[in-house]
Scaffold this motif. Structure first.
Motif, mmCIF file in Angstrom:
data_model
loop_
_atom_site.group_PDB
_atom_site.id
_atom_site.type_symbol
_atom_site.label_atom_id
_atom_site.label_comp_id
_atom_site.label_asym_id
_atom_site.label_seq_id
_atom_site.Cartn_x
_atom_site.Cartn_y
_atom_site.Cartn_z
ATOM 1 N N GLY A 199 54.450 109.986 27.167
ATOM 2 C CA GLY A 199 55.029 109.017 28.100
ATOM 3 C C GLY A 199 54.047 107.922 28.473
ATOM 4 N N PHE A 200 52.782 108.279 28.665
ATOM 5 C CA PHE A 200 51.764 107.265 28.951
ATOM 6 C C PHE A 200 51.620 106.287 27.785
ATOM 7 C CE2 PHE A 200 49.533 110.418 31.956
ATOM 8 C CZ PHE A 200 50.204 109.886 33.048
ATOM 9 N N ILE A 201 51.607 106.830 26.565
ATOM 10 C CA ILE A 201 51.457 105.961 25.390
ATOM 11 C C ILE A 201 52.627 104.997 25.283
ATOM 12 C CG2 ILE A 201 51.362 105.940 22.869
ATOM 13 C CD1 ILE A 201 49.887 108.614 23.010
ATOM 14 N N ASP A 202 53.827 105.489 25.536
ATOM 15 C CA ASP A 202 55.006 104.615 25.487
ATOM 16 C C ASP A 202 54.961 103.558 26.592
ATOM 17 O OD1 ASP A 202 55.938 106.083 23.357
ATOM 18 O OD2 ASP A 202 57.221 107.386 24.589
ATOM 19 N N SER A 203 54.401 103.921 27.739
ATOM 20 C CA SER A 203 54.379 102.988 28.874
ATOM 21 C C SER A 203 53.328 101.900 28.733
ATOM 22 C CB SER A 203 54.132 103.758 30.179
ATOM 23 O OG SER A 203 55.175 104.681 30.429
ATOM 24 N N THR A 204 52.426 102.028 27.772
ATOM 25 C CA THR A 204 51.408 100.985 27.588
ATOM 26 C C THR A 204 51.996 99.685 27.049
ATOM 27 O OG1 THR A 204 50.896 101.884 25.392
ATOM 28 C CG2 THR A 204 49.524 102.625 27.240
ATOM 29 N N THR B 177 52.906 99.178 35.515
ATOM 30 C CA THR B 177 53.207 100.374 34.709
ATOM 31 C C THR B 177 52.196 100.543 33.586
ATOM 32 O OG1 THR B 177 55.568 100.122 35.203
ATOM 33 C CG2 THR B 177 54.986 101.516 33.334
ATOM 34 N N ARG B 178 51.842 99.448 32.930
ATOM 35 C CA ARG B 178 50.842 99.523 31.858
ATOM 36 C C ARG B 178 49.498 99.975 32.417
ATOM 37 N NH1 ARG B 178 53.015 94.377 30.611
ATOM 38 N NH2 ARG B 178 51.077 93.379 31.296
ATOM 39 N N SER C 243 47.975 99.539 21.252
ATOM 40 C CA SER C 243 48.227 99.334 22.685
ATOM 41 C C SER C 243 46.992 98.759 23.375
ATOM 42 C CB SER C 243 48.618 100.668 23.334
ATOM 43 O OG SER C 243 49.827 101.169 22.785
ATOM 44 N N ILE C 244 45.816 99.286 23.031
ATOM 45 C CA ILE C 244 44.575 98.758 23.625
ATOM 46 C C ILE C 244 44.377 97.295 23.232
ATOM 47 C CG2 ILE C 244 42.065 98.961 23.604
ATOM 48 C CD1 ILE C 244 42.443 101.989 23.219
ATOM 49 N N GLU C 245 44.621 96.982 21.966
ATOM 50 C CA GLU C 245 44.466 95.607 21.492
ATOM 51 C C GLU C 245 45.407 94.664 22.238
ATOM 52 O OE1 GLU C 245 44.724 93.122 17.250
ATOM 53 O OE2 GLU C 245 45.293 95.234 17.357
ATOM 54 N N ARG C 246 46.645 95.090 22.436
ATOM 55 C CA ARG C 246 47.630 94.258 23.135
ATOM 56 C C ARG C 246 47.232 94.041 24.593
ATOM 57 N NH1 ARG C 246 51.345 97.340 22.333
ATOM 58 N NH2 ARG C 246 52.060 96.541 20.318
ATOM 59 N N CYS C 247 46.756 95.095 25.239
ATOM 60 C CA CYS C 247 46.358 94.972 26.649
ATOM 61 C C CYS C 247 45.116 94.100 26.809
ATOM 62 C CB CYS C 247 46.108 96.356 27.245
ATOM 63 S SG CYS C 247 47.601 97.376 27.422
ATOM 64 N N LEU C 248 44.195 94.165 25.847
ATOM 65 C CA LEU C 248 43.002 93.328 25.923
ATOM 66 C C LEU C 248 43.335 91.852 25.726
ATOM 67 C CD1 LEU C 248 40.403 95.452 23.898
ATOM 68 C CD2 LEU C 248 40.301 94.913 26.334
#
Length: 450
Positions: A88-93, A100-101, A131-136
């Motif tokens: 669920g955490f991975i999907d919420s990223t 939420t992210r 997900s990390i790349e997108r958030c960065l």
């Protein structure tokens, strides 16, 4: 006429239908009846008691059977629930909400810091990396900080190998862009400066790429150098913290440099300028880095000599006995404690060793190299450091602890000391620590002019 004691009214003696009168008779009967012994009092009927007993026995037997026969099943169920939360955490990223992210990234960070999740992460390595790349790239501030820390924990979980190399190969250009971008969020740059250093230590396979990363760090912290006239550049606290993080990451990568690279890097005379910084954290980081460089230089050449030896020792001694009134007491106390050790390292090549206990094992921090490495891992793993020292094969390999030790619960229980023994041990340790600290405590004498 009869006086009714319950309803406090007068009733006719022939009025047998009076409900109050009947209650009076019942009241008198139970008051005059012999009282049973306390041991024979039955709050419930026999039927109720038997049902109650059966329910307690059945619940006890069910719990016992679960403990005896279904222990593994309950552990498997708990593991499945835990993995379900992680999914669920991975999907919420990738959620639209930044909050939420942020929560999902923090949840993954906590899980990776407190457990070994190699198999689970290996199967979803590319998804987490994306997900990390997108958030960065698209996140701001706290989200970028969390993503940078998660990237470092991901590399720690995967260890030194092809998997972590591929993760770092994807994220390294983004890290360097954020680090060099003066318009980027300053807190994100601070987090990236720390994460890039440890990720390079774990996942970089080319020593020349390590040297290139060190140059990126050096381009930052050299801006805090004192000028030739002795004045310090005007830098705000946030930027000073960025330079401090860059210096600590640079010092961390010194520990894996080759001898030839160290000869080119040993520019102690320049690092002395950081000792004059207005920021106490920068001064402490510079002092520890100088001690680390002296240790590495003496390992290469036992006859190593430094040209500005006297000047450096004078500066270190002044910081170890700093009494400037314009500085905070806590800053001075922390600074003096660190620079006493740094001065011993420079003058005598000595190090104040420290023992780390985890489980049934012990590890000794007996060098500045080992201390810098331990502090870097602990900054990300936090309270889970002892657990990783026991179970993480990569971290155990870094500190030369060998393969993880398997100790059953019965052995662990037998090795635990009693509460009274622990109290005696803590009392003795407290007394010894008090005596040791009293030797270094300031002995101030009030001298007044009359």
């Amino acid at each position: 006429m009869i006086w009714c004691g319950l309803c406090l009214g007068r009733r006719s003696a022939s009025s047998i239908t009076c409900g109050c009168l009947r209650l009076c008779f019942l009241f008198v009967f139970f008051r005059t009846a012999p009282k049973p012994h306390h041991g024979t009092v039955q709050p419930f009927s026999d039927e109720d008691a038997s049902i109650e007993t059966l329910s307690h026995c059945s619940s006890f037997s069910d719990a016992t059977s679960v403990a005896d026969e279904g222990g593994e099943a309950s552990e498997d169920a708990a593991q499945e629930d835990f993995q379900y939360k992680l999914k669920g955490f991975i999907d919420s990223t990738v959620d639209k909400s930044a909050k939420t992210r942020q929560g999902a990234l923090d949840g993954l960070k906590t899980a990776m810091a407190t457990r070994i999740l190699y198999e689970f992460i290996s199967e979803r390595r590319m998804t987490i990396t994306d997900s990390i790349e997108r958030c960065l790239k698209k996140g701001k501030g706290d989200e970028q900080r969390a993503a940078a820390s998660l990237a470092c924990l991901l590399c720690i979980q995967l260890g030194s190998g092809i998997e972590s190399e591929e993760v770092f190969k994807t994220l390294k250009p983004i890290f360097k862009n954020i680090l060099a971008d003066g318009s980027a969020n300053i807190q994100a740059r601070q987090a990236v400066a720390t994460s890039l250093g440890l990720c390079t230590l774990v996942a970089e396979d080319d020593i020349w790429d390590v040297h290139a990363t060190m140059e990126c760090f050096e381009n930052l912290f050299t801006r805090s150098y004192a000028r030739a006239d002795g004045t310090c550049p005007s830098i705000n606290p946030q930027t000073s913290q960025l330079h401090t993080n860059a210096l600590l990451s640079w010092a961390l990568l010194l520990t894996i440099c080759t001898a030839n690279q160290l000869k080119d890097i040993l520019h102690l005379s320049k690092l002395q300028r950081l000792l004059e910084s207005d920021d106490v954290n920068m001064r402490i980081a510079a002092g520890e880095t100088i001690a680390l460089l002296f240790e590495l230089a003496r390992d290469m050449d036992p006859e190593f000599e430094f040209d500005d030896w006297d000047d450096l020792c004078d500066k270190l001694n002044a910081l170890a006995t700093d009494c400037n009134k314009h500085r905070a007491k806590t800053d001075k106390r922390k600074q003096r404690s660190v620079f006493r050790d740094v001065l011993k390292a420079v003058e005598e090549g000595d190090f104040q060793s420290e023992t780390i206990r985890f489980g049934t094992e012990r590890m000794t921090i007996d060098s500045w190299v080992r201390k810098r490495t331990y502090d870097a891992f602990r900054e990300f793993v936090g309270s889970g450091m002892n657990y990783h020292l026991q179970a993480n094969e990569f971290i155990r390999d870094v500190f030369e602890l060998g393969p993880p030790m398997l100790v059953d619960s019965a052995t662990m229980k037998a090795m635990k000391i009693s509460r009274f023994e622990r109290h005696l041990h803590n009392s003795a340790a407290f007394k010894a620590r008090t005596k040791a600290r009293s030797k270094f405590r300031d002995k101030r004498v009030d001298v007044g002019e009359f």
